[in-house]
Design an enzyme around this catalytic site. Structure first.
Site, PDB file in Angstrom:
ATOM      1  N   ASP A 189       0.827  -1.204   0.000  1.00  0.00           N
ATOM      2  CA  ASP A 189       0.000   0.000   0.000  1.00  0.00           C
ATOM      3  C   ASP A 189       0.865   1.258   0.000  1.00  0.00           C
ATOM      4  O   ASP A 189       1.941   1.273  -0.609  1.00  0.00           O
ATOM      5  CB  ASP A 189      -0.926  -0.044   1.231  1.00  0.00           C
ATOM      6  CG  ASP A 189      -2.236   0.673   0.982  1.00  0.00           C
ATOM      7  OD1 ASP A 189      -2.213   1.914   0.885  1.00  0.00           O
ATOM      8  OD2 ASP A 189      -3.282   0.006   0.868  1.00  0.00           O
ATOM      9  N   HIS A 227      -3.831   5.305   4.064  1.00  0.00           N
ATOM     10  CA  HIS A 227      -4.608   4.150   3.647  1.00  0.00           C
ATOM     11  C   HIS A 227      -4.008   2.836   4.148  1.00  0.00           C
ATOM     12  O   HIS A 227      -4.708   1.995   4.736  1.00  0.00           O
ATOM     13  CB  HIS A 227      -4.667   4.216   2.119  1.00  0.00           C
ATOM     14  CG  HIS A 227      -5.543   3.225   1.457  1.00  0.00           C
ATOM     15  ND1 HIS A 227      -5.050   2.109   0.832  1.00  0.00           N
ATOM     16  CD2 HIS A 227      -6.884   3.195   1.301  1.00  0.00           C
ATOM     17  CE1 HIS A 227      -6.063   1.443   0.304  1.00  0.00           C
ATOM     18  NE2 HIS A 227      -7.176   2.074   0.568  1.00  0.00           N
ATOM     19  N   SER A 399     -11.613  -1.296  -0.209  1.00  0.00           N
ATOM     20  CA  SER A 399     -10.329  -1.170   0.489  1.00  0.00           C
ATOM     21  C   SER A 399     -10.384  -1.692   1.909  1.00  0.00           C
ATOM     22  O   SER A 399      -9.424  -2.249   2.414  1.00  0.00           O
ATOM     23  CB  SER A 399      -9.947   0.313   0.618  1.00  0.00           C
ATOM     24  OG  SER A 399      -9.105   0.697  -0.406  1.00  0.00           O
TER      25      SER A 399
END
Ligand SMILES: *[C@@H]1O[C@H](CO)[C@@H](O)[C@H](O)[C@H]1NC(C)=O
Ligand SMILES: *[C@@H]1O[C@H](CO)[C@@H](O)[C@H](O)[C@H]1NC(C)=O
Length: 846
Positions: A189, A227, A399
């Site tokens: 990520d 994230h 996600s």
């Protein structure tokens, strides 16, 4: 003492050698990935070419990286072509040359920068007071587990006090002491805040690396590098005084940072199987743009890296890949247009919200295996954020679903570390829990419910861990490849589809050592002037329908499908024997037309005899090189009649008054009446001549029909929460679909008369996947098939347009027909070489 120092030095060297390539600097240098046969050493090749040898490309066998100072030329490709030219001109004989060892070469190109979205994070607005007794139960569980984490009570996905049962069903697993010990999840990520109080104890530095800044620690450095940390918290936030807990709160968590800058295919290939003996599960909440216009997969190097991990990772049990399905549902996107989610090597995870509803963003596709919880219905996932002790209550999109699955798989690995990557998929299929939501649920051959929107249902942590305890490991993977089926016919527009079939016999499967099916892939070529008009379905011999491709209203690409591979998991457990039918439709009657060129079926599954089963050869572009070869078989055309669809409107769930309920398939739909036979449209003369008198009926078992025309049945509804970040105000638009059309199950039933069914011994040569590589068979039938009435997608979605809070991205539409589009790898080894990235376009966070 000295021994200890030496040992430490030695250990340090080993760690370094796992990542022995020096950092790339694309500002000053060019990099070349080269696959070499063993006849030459990489240093000798470097000397010959006058380039610098950098090292092996991670774990991919016989792949090496070279560099030169930056220049316009592709020095490797130029040399390869020069050699060819000189041989052609007979300046050189055919005697061995160092460059003959080059099987594949690719100059590295940076891909467009990653792009992030915030639309997937609705404002939290938790509804209704929880029930007192359920809260007491939650308190009791937390006490028994010694969970004191301040936001544990908000983590409804772990224990839902408001809607009982709408959670991962995980506390029972923890109460058995199963918390992910000894399993490692790697978050691929934008970084992972290893200094967070919630993550530092579980952080696993050895499995981590930063491929953007080329340092060891994948620390979030950009303002929006949140994230990966949020995903990591979902998996492995510790049981402590910070935020909440992760699904596998005693597992190890590592991070590989790739989304915070420009990288090349080599970087991504290195990242995606980084430390494959130490990292068990790679959790990937990103992919090509979810704009409904992109069709893009991993470049061949990345694909090879994944195959390497699946064959060699975890001591040969196979690395486990988890990919978020994608957030493009509101733009008609479908996860079969994404080569990562439609890979047989990845578990594709979609989302449901806290009410078990389909969130507007979560994509559907036949490659989707399972769903789990994420944002929607005014709440999101509560998890760790970047910072020493910071939490977020607004993690969402698919996600957020993917990492929950990764965490659950970590629990499975604690109980049964020896399961293979395919056992993980089997366990998922066998234990996922279908739920009572309208969708295109159909009952598969093994009695499971499958929906393109929800896969086999939602993950249940308790159920999968329980099943894993006694799970009998599956035998190795076998495969059967059909020859290329040449259709080469124009696709009729509107209600009619063009069907082509391939028969598989029991003997074929025996020859292929294939016992029962898992994944099916269909690689196909379709020429079309507007890709978004096309749809494709696959019907198995037992009548199970996979919607491989669905029409996409915004996909204006003047291209059809170029060696694109679609995947389906809906046929899991079938035997494979019988007639497989691919139906291509041009759903819109307009000026855009096309031709169904050819297709190839690949059946993957469990082998019969493990002692003779080998591993799949590393994928090569030449796998599909053979489809231009002409075959001798005639093309057969058949008309298929379809009963008039009956529209059915059923009652709506109370919480969504306008949301229609799709019927479950009826057990025994009546076969439709046979319509008068119509002359074949473009049948080869000899086919028509020999066809008469060999009618064959094809009565698929019950299936609820949706699909292409699924659009027509998917009841669009949905609430789009627009976060007005800057002014901090929120507007929720509720969009309710107007149409209520439901076709009953029988409308998909049809009979058709087969004009000819010539023997296909010839076609069958080369069926065995192990031997099929370069074989070709003859083409088989192309049949005209009268499908049900299509309905304009545009119409269905037009109301929604104004609510989409996201501007279509220009770069998002970029697709690379020659490379990125190709599922099986289009950059051929051998004499055909390619420069540039295998997959253009940016990744989007999901
Ligand atoms: C959920 O977990 C409980 C134990 O905590 C178990 O009894 C139940 O069967 C599980 N649900 C499913 C669907 O397996
Ligand atoms: C953890 O893994 C190591 C090596 O794979 C093994 O030796 C050890 O027994 C495992 N520990 C637990 C608690 O399973």
């Amino acid at each position: 003492m000295r021994g200890l120092i030496f040992w430490n030095l030695f250990a340090a060297t080993c760690v370094v050698s796992a990542n022995s390539l020096p950092p790339r600097n694309y500002d000053t240098h060019d990099y070349y990935a080269v696959h070499l046969s063993p006849s030459i050493s990489p240093s000798d090749l470097a000397a010959h070419l006058g380039v610098t040898y950098e090292g092996k490309i991670g774990e991919i066998a016989d792949h090496y990286l070279f560099k030169t100072l930056k220049q316009d030329n592709d020095v490797v490709q130029d040399a390869v072509e020069d050699l060819k030219r000189r041989r052609r001109k007979r300046e050189l004989g055919s005697e061995a040359h160092p460059l003959d060892a080059v099987r594949f070469n690719q100059k590295q190109k940076l891909k467009p920068r990653m792009w992030k979205r915030s639309r997937i994070e609705p404002l939290t607005q938790r509804a209704g007071p929880p029930k007192g007794d359920v809260m007491a139960q939650q308190r009791e569980i937390a006490n028994s587990l010694d969970i004191k984490d301040p936001i544990f009570n908000d983590q409804w996905h772990l224990f839902n006090t408001q809607i009982q049962g709408n959670d991962l069903n995980i506390t029972g697993v923890w109460l058995e002491g199963i918390t992910g010990r000894n399993a490692t999840v790697c978050i691929v990520d934008d970084g992972l805040d290893m200094d967070s109080d919630d993550l530092k104890d579980n952080y696993f530095a050895q499995g981590s690396y930063d491929f953007n800044d080329h340092v060891d620690a994948p620390k979030p450095r950009l303002a929006d590098d949140r994230h990966g940390t949020r995903c990591a918290g979902e998996v492995a936030a510790g049981r402590n005084n910070a935020c909440g807990v992760g699904v596998a709160y005693n597992s190890r968590i590592s991070g590989v940072r790739i989304l915070s800058g420009d990288i090349s295919d080599v970087d991504e290939a290195l990242a995606i199987n980084y430390e494959l003996q130490l990292n068990d599960i790679y959790s990937c909440s990103w992919g090509p743009p979810d704009d409904g216009r992109t069709m893009q997969g991993p470049g061949i190097l990345i694909e090879r890296a994944m195959v390497t991990a699946v064959q060699q990772g975890r001591g040969g049990k196979g690395s486990i890949y988890v990919f978020a399905a994608g957030n493009g549902a509101a733009s008609d996107d479908n996860c079969n247009f994404d080569g990562y989610t439609n890979s047989i090597y990845s578990v594709t995870v979609g989302a449901i919200d806290r009410k078990n509803l389909h969130p507007y963003y979560s994509e559907q596709c036949s490659a989707q295996l399972v769903v789990t919880y994420s944002s929607g219905s005014s709440d999101a996932i509560h998890t760790t954020d970047i910072g020493t002790n910071t939490c977020t209550s607004s993690h969402g999109g698919t996600s957020a679903a993917g990492p929950l699955a990764s965490g659950i798989y970590a629990l499975v690995l604690e109980v049964r570390p020896e399961v293979t990557w395919r056992d993980i998929q089997w366990l998922t299929v066998m234990t996922a829990v279908p739920f009572d939501q309208p969708s295109d649920w159909q009952t598969t051959k093994i009695g499971k419910s499958y929906s393109h929107q929800f896969g086999y249902g939602k993950l249940d942590a308790y159920a999968i861990v329980e099943a894993a305890k006694t799970w009998e490991l599956v035998k190795p993977q076998a495969w059967l490849y059909s020859p290329w089926m040449h259709v080469k016919q124009e696709i009729p527009q509107g209600d009619t589809g063009l069907a082509s079939t391939f028969d598989v016999t029991e003997q074929d499967l025996k020859n292929a050592n294939l016992e029962r099916l898992e994944h099916i892939t269909v690689t196909m070529n379709v020429e079309h002037t507007r890709r978004g008009d096309l749809s494709v379905e696959l019907r198995s011999p037992t009548g199970v329908v996979s919607h491989l491709s669905t029409a996409r209203r915004d996909d204006e690409a003047h291209a059809g499908y170029v060696d694109w591979t679609f995947m389906t998991v809906a046929h899991w457990g079938e035997s494979g024997v019988g007639k497989w039918t691919v139906i291509v439709k041009d759903t819109k009657v307009n000026e855009h037309k096309g031709t169904f060129t050819d297709w190839r079926l690949r059946l993957w599954g469990e082998c019969i005899d493990p002692t003779i089963q080998g591993l799949r050869p590393i994928p090569s572009a030449s796998d599909d090189d053979d489809h231009d070869v002409t075959t001798s078989a005639a093309v057969h055309t058949t008309t298929v009649s379809i009963p008039t669809p009956t529209e059915t409107v059923t009652s709506n769930p109370t919480d969504h008054i306008d949301r229609p309920v799709n019927q479950k398939p009826t057990e025994t739909p009546l076969p439709s009446s046979t319509m008068p036979f119509e002359p074949p449209v473009t049948a080869a003369p000899e086919a028509s001549a020999s066809a008469t008198g060999i009618p064959e009926s094809f009565l698929p078992s019950p299936f609820p029909t949706f699909g292409v025309s699924k659009r027509t049945q998917i009841w669009i509804y949905g609430s789009l929460a627009l976060i007005l970040i800057f002014c901090g105000s929120l507007a929720i638009y509720l969009f309710l679909a107007r149409r209520k059309r439901l076709r009953n199950a029988s409308r998909d039933d049809y009979e058709f008369e087969m004009l000819d069914d010539v023997d296909d011994d010839e076609a069958r040569q080369g069926l065995n996947g192990a031997a099929a590589g370069g074989k070709r068979g003859k083409r088989r039938a192309g049949e005209l098939y009268d499908a049900f009435a299509g309905e304009s997608d545009e119409e269905l979605f037009s109301d929604e347009e104004e609510y989409r809070d996201e501007k279509p991205e220009r770069e998002g539409g970029v697709y690379d027909e020659k490379r990125g589009l190709r599922g099986e790898g289009s950059i051929s080894d051998g004499d055909e070489t390619a420069s540039g990235s295998g997959s253009g376009g940016s990744r989007r966070l999901r």
